[in-house]
Design a protein around this motif. Structure first.
Motif, short mmCIF file in Angstrom:
data_model
loop_
_atom_site.label_atom_id
_atom_site.label_comp_id
_atom_site.label_asym_id
_atom_site.label_seq_id
_atom_site.Cartn_x
_atom_site.Cartn_y
_atom_site.Cartn_z
N PRO A 189 -17.16 -7.50 3.51
CA PRO A 189 -18.18 -7.51 2.49
C PRO A 189 -19.56 -6.93 1.81
CG PRO A 189 -17.67 -10.16 3.01
CD PRO A 189 -17.40 -9.09 3.96
N ALA A 190 -20.35 -6.49 3.02
CA ALA A 190 -21.37 -5.93 2.79
C ALA A 190 -21.02 -4.53 2.01
CB ALA A 190 -22.13 -6.17 3.71
N MET A 191 -20.25 -3.72 2.73
CA MET A 191 -19.31 -2.51 2.10
C MET A 191 -17.89 -2.94 1.01
SD MET A 191 -20.11 -0.55 4.06
CE MET A 191 -18.87 0.98 3.78
N GLN A 192 -17.84 -4.41 0.93
CA GLN A 192 -16.99 -3.88 -0.78
C GLN A 192 -17.39 -2.92 -1.80
OE1 GLN A 192 -15.72 -8.14 -0.93
NE2 GLN A 192 -14.36 -7.48 0.35
N GLY A 193 -18.76 -3.49 -2.07
CA GLY A 193 -19.41 -2.98 -3.22
C GLY A 193 -19.47 -1.25 -3.41
N LEU A 194 -19.96 -0.96 -2.17
CA LEU A 194 -19.63 0.73 -2.18
C LEU A 194 -18.27 1.44 -2.24
CD1 LEU A 194 -20.81 3.13 -1.68
CD2 LEU A 194 -19.99 3.32 0.81
N PHE A 216 -9.31 3.67 -1.96
CA PHE A 216 -10.23 2.52 -2.59
C PHE A 216 -9.87 1.37 -2.25
CE2 PHE A 216 -12.79 7.15 -4.61
CZ PHE A 216 -13.52 7.43 -2.76
N THR A 217 -8.95 1.14 -3.53
CA THR A 217 -8.61 -0.21 -3.75
C THR A 217 -8.47 -0.89 -1.94
OG1 THR A 217 -8.13 -0.22 -5.65
CG2 THR A 217 -7.53 -1.86 -4.77
N MET A 218 -7.26 0.00 -1.28
CA MET A 218 -7.40 -0.62 0.14
C MET A 218 -8.06 -1.03 0.58
SD MET A 218 -3.69 1.58 0.89
CE MET A 218 -3.30 1.32 2.82
N ALA A 219 -9.00 0.26 1.11
CA ALA A 219 -10.79 0.08 2.21
C ALA A 219 -11.16 -0.63 1.55
CB ALA A 219 -11.52 0.67 1.90
N TYR A 220 -11.35 -1.51 0.09
CA TYR A 220 -12.44 -2.62 -0.73
C TYR A 220 -11.38 -3.88 -0.14
CZ TYR A 220 -13.51 -6.64 -4.16
OH TYR A 220 -14.04 -7.64 -4.26
N ASP A 221 -9.64 -3.88 0.21
CA ASP A 221 -9.46 -5.58 0.95
C ASP A 221 -9.52 -5.21 2.13
OD1 ASP A 221 -8.30 -5.66 -1.88
OD2 ASP A 221 -6.69 -4.88 -1.64
N PHE A 222 -9.45 -4.11 3.38
CA PHE A 222 -9.82 -4.68 4.41
C PHE A 222 -11.42 -4.71 5.06
CE2 PHE A 222 -5.47 -3.77 3.76
CZ PHE A 222 -4.86 -4.77 4.93
N SER A 223 -12.19 -3.96 4.04
CA SER A 223 -14.03 -3.88 4.90
C SER A 223 -14.26 -4.86 4.24
CB SER A 223 -14.19 -2.94 3.66
OG SER A 223 -14.74 -3.10 2.21
N GLY A 262 -4.85 14.32 -7.87
CA GLY A 262 -5.19 13.09 -6.61
C GLY A 262 -6.09 11.97 -7.64
N SER A 263 -6.84 11.42 -8.35
CA SER A 263 -7.19 10.25 -8.46
C SER A 263 -6.76 9.12 -8.59
CB SER A 263 -7.78 10.05 -10.37
OG SER A 263 -7.42 10.51 -11.24
N SER A 264 -5.46 9.18 -8.50
CA SER A 264 -4.42 8.15 -8.41
C SER A 264 -4.51 7.91 -6.90
CB SER A 264 -2.36 8.14 -8.88
OG SER A 264 -3.12 8.21 -10.74
N MET A 265 -3.91 9.31 -5.41
CA MET A 265 -4.38 8.74 -4.55
C MET A 265 -5.39 7.88 -3.93
SD MET A 265 -2.86 11.00 -1.62
CE MET A 265 -4.18 12.35 -1.91
N LEU A 266 -6.42 8.70 -4.84
CA LEU A 266 -8.37 7.73 -3.87
C LEU A 266 -8.36 6.31 -4.36
CD1 LEU A 266 -10.15 11.34 -5.35
CD2 LEU A 266 -9.01 10.75 -2.38
N THR A 267 -7.57 6.17 -6.03
CA THR A 267 -7.72 4.18 -6.57
C THR A 267 -7.10 4.09 -5.37
OG1 THR A 267 -8.01 5.83 -8.14
CG2 THR A 267 -7.33 3.36 -8.15
#
Length: 258
Positions: free
Chosen positions: A193-198, A184-191, A176-181
């Motif tokens: 700036p303060a959360m993107q680093g996480l 996380f990439t989608m969450a990075y795009d829509f989060s 499931g690492s590809s799905m998790l990646t």
């Protein structure tokens, strides 16, 4: 460097795997592969070479990953449960050397199993005149590098949780690492700036098994080998990530009461 100590521990893991008849499982899996190839040959493989090679690469990756996880995740818990760890740590062997030796043994068992399955699969496909391109050699090389990370992650997790939980978590990460990646990439795009680093840190911490899977490339006759610098980068990534997993496990194991 204590190569002799590491090899002695690794050799014990290989012999134990033979004694437990783990390789019989590999032989049975190989027989099933041969049987499946025979079924495909019954319908004819003309025009289906790419499908046959893609299916073979998928089956190889699936079975070898299962063997790697089950082998690595049970090593240390069984040593502790059977109290065979005491004579080991009573010797002039550090706990770090013990972990490295166990990891080398798990990697050797997994590689042997993978190569046996790959050899039987190659024989099965060759019987139906399926041709192999040079990229298939890169597929095998990258796959064994990825399997070393599978073993390192499973061994490290087995020091933090029960064997069943470690195996389950290792399966989730492996398949499931590809799905998790992507998540996380989608969450990075829509989060914000303060959360993107996480999310960047979480994505970087995930084992990127998909980088080592050249099955689709090997199955396509019109795709050539990847540049050697890519293979070198994957080798460096596998080495660094495996070392990080061993270090993480050692931090837990060095003060663990047994």
């Amino acid at each position: 460097m204590k190569f002799q100590v590491w090899w002695a521990l690794a050799r014990a893991v290989i012999l134990e795997s033979i004694r437990r008849k783990d390789l019989w499982v590999v032989a049975i899996l190989g027989f099933l592969i041969m049987l499946s190839a025979g079924a495909l040959g019954f319908f004819g493989l003309n025009g289906l070479e790419a499908f046959a090679k893609d299916l073979a690469a998928t089956v190889l990756g699936l079975f070898s990953t299962i063997i790697g996880i089950l082998t690595a995740s049970r090593l240390m818990p069984e040593e502790i449960k059977n109290r065979t760890l005491y004579p080991l740590i009573a010797r002039p062997i550090s706990r770090l050397d013990l972990l490295i030796g166990k990891l080398v043994g798990a990697i050797c068992v997994t590689w042997i199993s993978f190569l046996i399955l790959a050899g039987l699969t190659a024989i099965s496909l060759a019987m139906f005149h399926v041709h192999f391109e040079p990229v298939m050699a890169q597929f095998v090389l990258c796959k064994v590098l990825g399997l070393s990370i599978v073993c390192a992650v499973s061994l490290s997790l087995s020091l933090f949780m029960t064997p069943a939980a470690a195996a389950t978590m290792s399966f989730i990460l492996a398949f499931g690492s590809s799905m998790l990646t992507r998540a996380f990439t989608m969450a990075y795009d829509f989060s914000p700036p303060a959360m993107q680093g996480l999310f960047k840190v979480m994505n970087a911490a995930l084992p990127q098994y998909g980088l080592f899977d050249l099955g689709s490339r090997a199955a396509n006759a019109h795709w050539g080998p990847v540049p050697l610098w890519v293979v070198g980068t994957l080798f460096a990534y596998a080495l660094v990530y495996s070392a990080a997993m061993v270090t993480l496990g050692w931090v837990k194991f060095r003060k663990q009461a047994v």
